[in-house]
Scaffold this active site. Sequence first.
Site, PDB file in Angstrom:
ATOM      1  N   GLU A  43      -1.721  -6.975   8.097  1.00 47.95           N
ATOM      2  CA  GLU A  43      -0.336  -6.783   8.528  1.00 47.95           C
ATOM      3  C   GLU A  43      -0.065  -7.561   9.811  1.00 47.95           C
ATOM      4  OE1 GLU A  43       2.598  -6.591   8.055  1.00 47.95           O
ATOM      5  OE2 GLU A  43       3.197  -4.507   7.752  1.00 47.95           O
ATOM      6  N   HIS A  79       0.827  -1.207   0.000  1.00 49.43           N
ATOM      7  CA  HIS A  79       0.000   0.000   0.000  1.00 49.43           C
ATOM      8  C   HIS A  79       0.864   1.260   0.000  1.00 49.43           C
ATOM      9  CE1 HIS A  79       0.882   1.044   4.185  1.00 49.43           C
ATOM     10  NE2 HIS A  79       0.707  -0.244   4.493  1.00 49.43           N
TER      11      HIS A  79
END
Length: 211
Positions: free
Chosen positions: A89, A20
């Site tokens: 994550e 990202h």
Amino acid sequence: MTSQPRTPAVPTGRLVLLRHGETQWSKTGRHTGRTDIPLTEHGEQLARAAGALLGSYDFVLALASPLERARRSAALAGLTPQLDDDLLEWDYGGYEGLTTPQIRAELGYDWTVFENGVPPGQTPGETVEEVAARASRVVQRAVAAMADGDVALVGHGHCLRVLATVFMRQEPRMGAQLLLDAGSVSVLQFEREVPAIRVWNHGPAVTAAHD
């Protein structure tokens, strides 16, 4: 005449990893696990630039972490992914929001998340082996789809680094040696039967601070 066992076909598709774009926390090196924060303006620019690198791919599957920074990056890159919690994550537990220098100052030694792990906090935290177990499920799904074409995975720095080691059939702590900048594109594939890195961390450097 005894028939010879058939050798499984090697997937010909490519596995494209998109980290990202920049967030305010990634910009300053803060560990950003499950905290759901948006991209910066620069992060949105990086995601659009990453999308410009994806035009030649024939994606049969796109998966993304459900966190906003990954979903927004996927959209800006022109992808319409399915959301997969296994691409979240690393859960940093008690170290969420802290920088590596802050953690090292508190502990008094050269801590790294790959070698030393994290304590529980508002979330339980994860070991590198637990992150690798999640990544292995994504890799199995991706490799199956690579028989039909290319696969895109949109996620986060540490999780994607561990995922790459799983694809490469290496020890997950090797992820410490695979730096991955925000907004970067990496490409994995099979060279005959061997998993290989074709491109790694392609994209502009975002910041000198790495978590």
